[in-house]
Every structure is written in structure tokens, then in C-alpha cells.
Design a protein around this motif. Structure first.
Motif, PDB file in Angstrom:
ATOM      1  N   SER A   3     -19.834 -17.234 -40.717  1.00 13.36           N
ATOM      2  CA  SER A   3     -19.896 -17.822 -39.376  1.00 13.36           C
ATOM      3  C   SER A   3     -18.582 -17.538 -38.661  1.00 13.36           C
ATOM      4  O   SER A   3     -17.598 -17.166 -39.301  1.00 13.36           O
ATOM      5  N   PRO A   4     -18.539 -17.750 -37.352  1.00 15.30           N
ATOM      6  CA  PRO A   4     -17.288 -17.555 -36.619  1.00 15.30           C
ATOM      7  C   PRO A   4     -16.169 -18.511 -37.037  1.00 15.30           C
ATOM      8  O   PRO A   4     -15.022 -18.287 -36.692  1.00 15.30           O
ATOM      9  N   VAL A   5     -16.504 -19.566 -37.778  1.00 19.17           N
ATOM     10  CA  VAL A   5     -15.485 -20.516 -38.231  1.00 19.17           C
ATOM     11  C   VAL A   5     -15.289 -20.448 -39.750  1.00 19.17           C
ATOM     12  O   VAL A   5     -14.802 -21.395 -40.360  1.00 19.17           O
ATOM     13  N   GLY A   6     -15.663 -19.326 -40.336  1.00 16.68           N
ATOM     14  CA  GLY A   6     -15.490 -19.130 -41.767  1.00 16.68           C
ATOM     15  C   GLY A   6     -16.801 -19.240 -42.518  1.00 16.68           C
ATOM     16  O   GLY A   6     -17.857 -19.519 -41.946  1.00 16.68           O
ATOM     17  N   ARG A   7     -16.721 -19.003 -43.825  1.00 15.72           N
ATOM     18  CA  ARG A   7     -17.919 -19.074 -44.662  1.00 15.72           C
ATOM     19  C   ARG A   7     -18.354 -20.529 -44.827  1.00 15.72           C
ATOM     20  O   ARG A   7     -17.531 -21.395 -45.087  1.00 15.72           O
ATOM     21  N   LEU A   8     -19.641 -20.760 -44.651  1.00 16.90           N
ATOM     22  CA  LEU A   8     -20.220 -22.096 -44.796  1.00 16.90           C
ATOM     23  C   LEU A   8     -21.160 -22.117 -45.988  1.00 16.90           C
ATOM     24  O   LEU A   8     -21.896 -21.152 -46.220  1.00 16.90           O
ATOM     25  N   GLU A   9     -21.147 -23.207 -46.705  1.00 20.67           N
ATOM     26  CA  GLU A   9     -22.118 -23.421 -47.759  1.00 20.67           C
ATOM     27  C   GLU A   9     -23.050 -24.536 -47.306  1.00 20.67           C
ATOM     28  O   GLU A   9     -22.597 -25.610 -46.900  1.00 20.67           O
ATOM     29  N   LEU A  10     -24.340 -24.271 -47.365  1.00 24.64           N
ATOM     30  CA  LEU A  10     -25.363 -25.236 -46.974  1.00 24.64           C
ATOM     31  C   LEU A  10     -25.984 -25.790 -48.247  1.00 24.64           C
ATOM     32  O   LEU A  10     -26.372 -25.023 -49.130  1.00 24.64           O
ATOM     33  N   ALA A  16     -34.016 -32.030 -47.665  1.00 29.61           N
ATOM     34  CA  ALA A  16     -33.159 -32.403 -46.533  1.00 29.61           C
ATOM     35  C   ALA A  16     -31.790 -31.751 -46.718  1.00 29.61           C
ATOM     36  O   ALA A  16     -31.325 -31.563 -47.852  1.00 29.61           O
ATOM     37  N   LEU A  17     -31.171 -31.425 -45.606  1.00 32.36           N
ATOM     38  CA  LEU A  17     -29.815 -30.896 -45.647  1.00 32.36           C
ATOM     39  C   LEU A  17     -28.871 -32.063 -45.907  1.00 32.36           C
ATOM     40  O   LEU A  17     -28.923 -33.075 -45.209  1.00 32.36           O
ATOM     41  N   SER A  21     -20.358 -27.244 -46.200  1.00 34.54           N
ATOM     42  CA  SER A  21     -18.958 -27.152 -46.613  1.00 34.54           C
ATOM     43  C   SER A  21     -18.307 -25.937 -45.975  1.00 34.54           C
ATOM     44  O   SER A  21     -18.898 -24.859 -45.931  1.00 34.54           O
ATOM     45  N   PHE A  22     -17.076 -26.126 -45.501  1.00 38.54           N
ATOM     46  CA  PHE A  22     -16.283 -25.010 -45.016  1.00 38.54           C
ATOM     47  C   PHE A  22     -15.680 -24.266 -46.205  1.00 38.54           C
ATOM     48  O   PHE A  22     -15.535 -24.819 -47.284  1.00 38.54           O
ATOM     49  N   ASP A  23     -15.298 -23.019 -45.959  1.00 37.45           N
ATOM     50  CA  ASP A  23     -14.603 -22.199 -46.956  1.00 37.45           C
ATOM     51  C   ASP A  23     -15.421 -22.000 -48.223  1.00 37.45           C
ATOM     52  O   ASP A  23     -14.907 -22.095 -49.343  1.00 37.45           O
ATOM     53  N   ALA A  24     -16.700 -21.694 -48.051  1.00 36.71           N
ATOM     54  CA  ALA A  24     -17.562 -21.409 -49.190  1.00 36.71           C
ATOM     55  C   ALA A  24     -17.074 -20.148 -49.892  1.00 36.71           C
ATOM     56  O   ALA A  24     -16.489 -19.262 -49.267  1.00 36.71           O
ATOM     57  N   GLU A  33     -25.094 -28.105 -56.649  1.00 40.66           N
ATOM     58  CA  GLU A  33     -26.485 -27.816 -56.966  1.00 40.66           C
ATOM     59  C   GLU A  33     -27.288 -27.804 -55.674  1.00 40.66           C
ATOM     60  O   GLU A  33     -27.121 -28.650 -54.804  1.00 40.66           O
ATOM     61  N   ARG A  34     -28.163 -26.837 -55.547  1.00 46.46           N
ATOM     62  CA  ARG A  34     -28.991 -26.766 -54.348  1.00 46.46           C
ATOM     63  C   ARG A  34     -30.312 -26.101 -54.678  1.00 46.46           C
ATOM     64  O   ARG A  34     -30.471 -25.466 -55.697  1.00 46.46           O
ATOM     65  N   GLY A  35     -31.239 -26.234 -53.784  1.00 45.83           N
ATOM     66  CA  GLY A  35     -32.544 -25.629 -53.978  1.00 45.83           C
ATOM     67  C   GLY A  35     -33.333 -25.648 -52.695  1.00 45.83           C
ATOM     68  O   GLY A  35     -32.884 -26.145 -51.682  1.00 45.83           O
ATOM     69  N   GLY A  36     -34.537 -25.092 -52.734  1.00 42.75           N
ATOM     70  CA  GLY A  36     -35.416 -25.128 -51.576  1.00 42.75           C
ATOM     71  C   GLY A  36     -35.033 -24.150 -50.497  1.00 42.75           C
ATOM     72  O   GLY A  36     -34.455 -24.533 -49.494  1.00 42.75           O
TER      73      GLY A  36
END
Length: 159
Positions: A3-10, A16-17, A21-24, A33-36
Motif C-alpha cells: 500500500s502507499p503507507v507500507g505493507r499491510l497484513e489483513l 470478519a476482519l 497491521s502495519f509493516d507486514a 493465524e488467519r483464514g477465509g
């Protein structure tokens, strides 16, 4: 995601989101842990549209984890319109809190697990200065500029 503000982790949990996190990590390895993938794909798409200036309101299922007080603050954040700013004191007043509660609001704002989507970058100090952004003041200024909101640095540059 880039992203224009750095790497994001979703991060998604139970459809549900729950976190951005910034600086992924650049290698794409998750720190949480994530899924979906369907929801994450849609969140990614909406963030791309936001950064391109074509999306002003996010439409995603959100489930930020926090105290009751923090969630009340985040609910008010969600209602702050694109391209505008508000103050910690205004949020405290809106929640019916006593004078001086702006620090508690600031702490809740700083604990926001869904920056950008719950727009804590739109909250400024009582005098309009940029203060208190967990992602850093430079990112806060970048996000506000993206929304057409001049920062004090922009105003100083005019003179």
C-alpha cells in the motif's frame, strides 16, 4: 498487501476482519493465524480502491477485539466521514464522558486494531495538530492528504 503507507497484513477470524497491521513481512508470511480468502480478497480490493481515491466508505464485516470502552470509541470513529477530522475531546463529548476524558479516548484510539477502516487517522489534537497515531505521524499525514485534508506541515509549506 502493498500500500502507499507500507505493507499491510489483513487478519480475518470467523468471517470478519479483526486486524490490520502495519509493516507486514515482505515475504507474505503471516504473523497471526488467519483464514477465509474471500473476505481477505474483498478487504484487499476495498483498500486498493480507498488508496486510489475511489472508495470513501468501507463495507466489510468487522469484529475488532477490545474492551467495551474501546469498542464504543471505535464505533464513533467509524462514523467520522472521509476527508474530515475530529478531536479526541469531541469523541469524549459524543460519548457523554466528563471533561478531561480525551486521554482515555486517545488510548482507545491507539489500540484500534483496524486502522484505516476504522479511521483513527482522522482524529487530531484540539489545536488541529497531528498527534497520537500508532502507525506513526507520517502515515497519519499521508492518509489525511490522500483524503484531501491538509496537515499543519502542508500549511507551513504554503508560506
Amino acid at each position: 498487501m502493498a500500500s502507499p503507507v507500507g505493507r499491510l497484513e489483513l487478519v480475518e477470524r470467523d468471517d470478519a476482519l479483526v486486524m490490520i497491521s502495519f509493516d507486514a513481512p515482505a515475504d507474505g508470511s503471516p504473523r497471526h493465524e488467519r483464514g477465509g480468502s474471500a473476505l481477505l480478497t474483498e478487504a484487499h480490493r476495498q483498500l486498493v480502491e480507498y488508496f486510489a481515491g475511489r472508495l470513501r466508505v468501507f463495507d466489510l464485516p468487522l469484529r475488532p477485539v477490545g474492551t467495551d470502552f474501546q469498542r464504543r470509541v471505535w464505533d464513533v470513529l467509524a462514523a467520522v466521514p472521509w476527508g474530515t477530522t475530529t478531536t479526541y475531546g469531541w469523541i469524549a463529548d459524543r460519548l457523554g464522558l466528563p471533561p478531561g476524558a480525551s486521554r482515555a479516548v486517545g488510548a482507545a484510539n491507539g489500540a484500534n486494531p483496524l486502522p484505516i477502516v476504522l479511521p483513527c487517522h482522522r482524529v487530531v489534537g484540539a489545536d488541529g495538530t497531528l498527534i497520537g497515531y500508532a502507525g506513526g505521524l507520517e502515515r497519519k499525514a499521508d492518509l489525511l492528504r490522500l483524503e484531501g485534508v491538509p496537515t499543519e506541515a502542508d500549511q507551513i509549506a504554503l508560506f
